[in-house]
Scaffold this motif. Structure first.
Motif, PDB file in Angstrom:
ATOM      1  N   UNK A  17       0.828  -1.206   0.000  1.00  0.00           N
ATOM      2  CA  UNK A  17       0.000   0.000   0.000  1.00  0.00           C
ATOM      3  C   UNK A  17       0.862   1.255   0.000  1.00  0.00           C
ATOM      4  N   UNK A  18       1.895   1.282   0.855  1.00  0.00           N
ATOM      5  CA  UNK A  18       2.754   2.464   0.953  1.00  0.00           C
ATOM      6  C   UNK A  18       3.495   2.727  -0.355  1.00  0.00           C
ATOM      7  N   UNK A  95      -7.483   1.183   0.289  1.00  0.00           N
ATOM      8  CA  UNK A  95      -6.469   1.590   1.271  1.00  0.00           C
ATOM      9  C   UNK A  95      -5.450   2.518   0.597  1.00  0.00           C
ATOM     10  N   UNK A  96      -5.064   2.192  -0.633  1.00  0.00           N
ATOM     11  CA  UNK A  96      -4.139   3.049  -1.373  1.00  0.00           C
ATOM     12  C   UNK A  96      -4.750   4.427  -1.586  1.00  0.00           C
ATOM     13  N   UNK A 160       1.770   6.950   4.736  1.00  0.00           N
ATOM     14  CA  UNK A 160       0.935   5.841   4.279  1.00  0.00           C
ATOM     15  C   UNK A 160       1.056   4.649   5.225  1.00  0.00           C
ATOM     16  N   UNK A 161       2.262   4.417   5.695  1.00  0.00           N
ATOM     17  CA  UNK A 161       2.499   3.285   6.587  1.00  0.00           C
ATOM     18  C   UNK A 161       1.763   3.468   7.919  1.00  0.00           C
ATOM     19  N   UNK A 162       1.625   4.710   8.365  1.00  0.00           N
ATOM     20  CA  UNK A 162       1.008   4.963   9.661  1.00  0.00           C
ATOM     21  C   UNK A 162      -0.451   5.386   9.612  1.00  0.00           C
ATOM     22  N   UNK A 163      -1.034   5.447   8.416  1.00  0.00           N
ATOM     23  CA  UNK A 163      -2.411   5.927   8.282  1.00  0.00           C
ATOM     24  C   UNK A 163      -3.408   4.980   8.968  1.00  0.00           C
ATOM     25  N   UNK A 164      -4.332   5.577   9.719  1.00  0.00           N
ATOM     26  CA  UNK A 164      -5.304   4.781  10.478  1.00  0.00           C
ATOM     27  C   UNK A 164      -6.739   5.256  10.266  1.00  0.00           C
ATOM     28  N   UNK A 179      -6.350  -4.682   6.297  1.00  0.00           N
ATOM     29  CA  UNK A 179      -5.723  -4.561   7.616  1.00  0.00           C
ATOM     30  C   UNK A 179      -4.215  -4.319   7.486  1.00  0.00           C
ATOM     31  N   UNK A 180      -3.824  -3.062   7.593  1.00  0.00           N
ATOM     32  CA  UNK A 180      -2.420  -2.688   7.571  1.00  0.00           C
ATOM     33  C   UNK A 180      -1.858  -2.703   8.990  1.00  0.00           C
TER      34      UNK A 180
END
Length: 231
Positions: A17-18, A95-96, A160-164, A179-180
């Protein structure tokens, strides 16, 4: 530190995703940053506000707007679904989209600051010599702003890695689908005895973020050395 297959799937999905987020955002961000840094036009202030709105809005609000606009019955999402069969809801593509919207302003800001640091007179001089605007951009400012582009890509990757909030609102928290890492950590915190798995994912998140920053620094130094050698 051994990981289960489910944890490995979470990490791989997060990286996927990131990387897609940065890959899809970089060129549009470069274009928008150039407009904001070098051009005066009607509506520039509005564009600037819209670009930076995700930074100041609660992520849940951004996620809700994405749901309204990009859901299968949304204004844009409905058309994409009916015309191309493309659905952004409840899958990794959504998610992207969510992470790209949240990361975009950080990438734009980094690149814009780099562009503004380059003397515009250099470009004007090249244009007066008859070079096309595209060639002027490729040969003068682009190499000089490369560290800013790399910094923006790193910021976008980390965001992107930390997006919630926007992600869980738009595409929910579905194991194996949306689910990231942050969503998985949140889910495990709700489960008794999930602390060990939480720690593994937290450590992995830190290592990935550290690796991304270290790579960005190395690439920036390499690009600076190449520029010095060219000069």
């Amino acid at each position: 530190m051994s990981m289960s297959s489910a944890e490995m799937e979470i990490v791989l999905l997060s990286l996927k995703v990131a990387l897609w987020c940065v890959g899809l955002s970089l060129l549009p961000a470069l274009f928008v940053a150039w407009l904001l840094a070098r051009r005066e036009f009607y509506g520039k202030t509005l564009l600037n506000v819209l670009v930076h709105l995700p930074i100041v809005l609660p992520p849940v609000v951004v996620g809700y707007f994405l749901l309204v606009m990009l859901g299968n019955r949304g204004l844009i999402g409905g058309w994409l679904h009916d015309t191309f069969g493309l659905s952004l809801i409840f899958n990794w593509k959504g998610v992207v989209a969510a992470t790209a919207v949240m990361a975009f302003p950080f990438i734009v800001r980094s690149i814009r600051q780099a562009i503004e640091a380059v003397d515009a007179n250099l470009e004007v001089a090249a244009l007066t010599l008859g070079r096309s605007p595209v060639m002027v951009f490729l040969t003068i400012p682009l190499p000089l702003i490369l560290p800013g582009i790399l910094a923006g890509a790193t910021l976008g990757f980390a965001r992107a890695l930390g997006e919630f909030g926007a992600t869980i609102t738009f595409v929910a928290n579905i194991p194996g689908q949306t689910q990231t890492l942050p969503l998985a950590i949140y889910s495990l915190l709700q489960v008794p005895g999930g602390e060990s798995a939480v720690w593994r994912l937290v450590i992995l998140s830190v290592l990935i973020a550290f690796g991304a920053i270290a790579l960005s620094e190395w690439l920036s130094r390499r690009s600076a050395k190449l520029l010095e050698g060219r000069d």
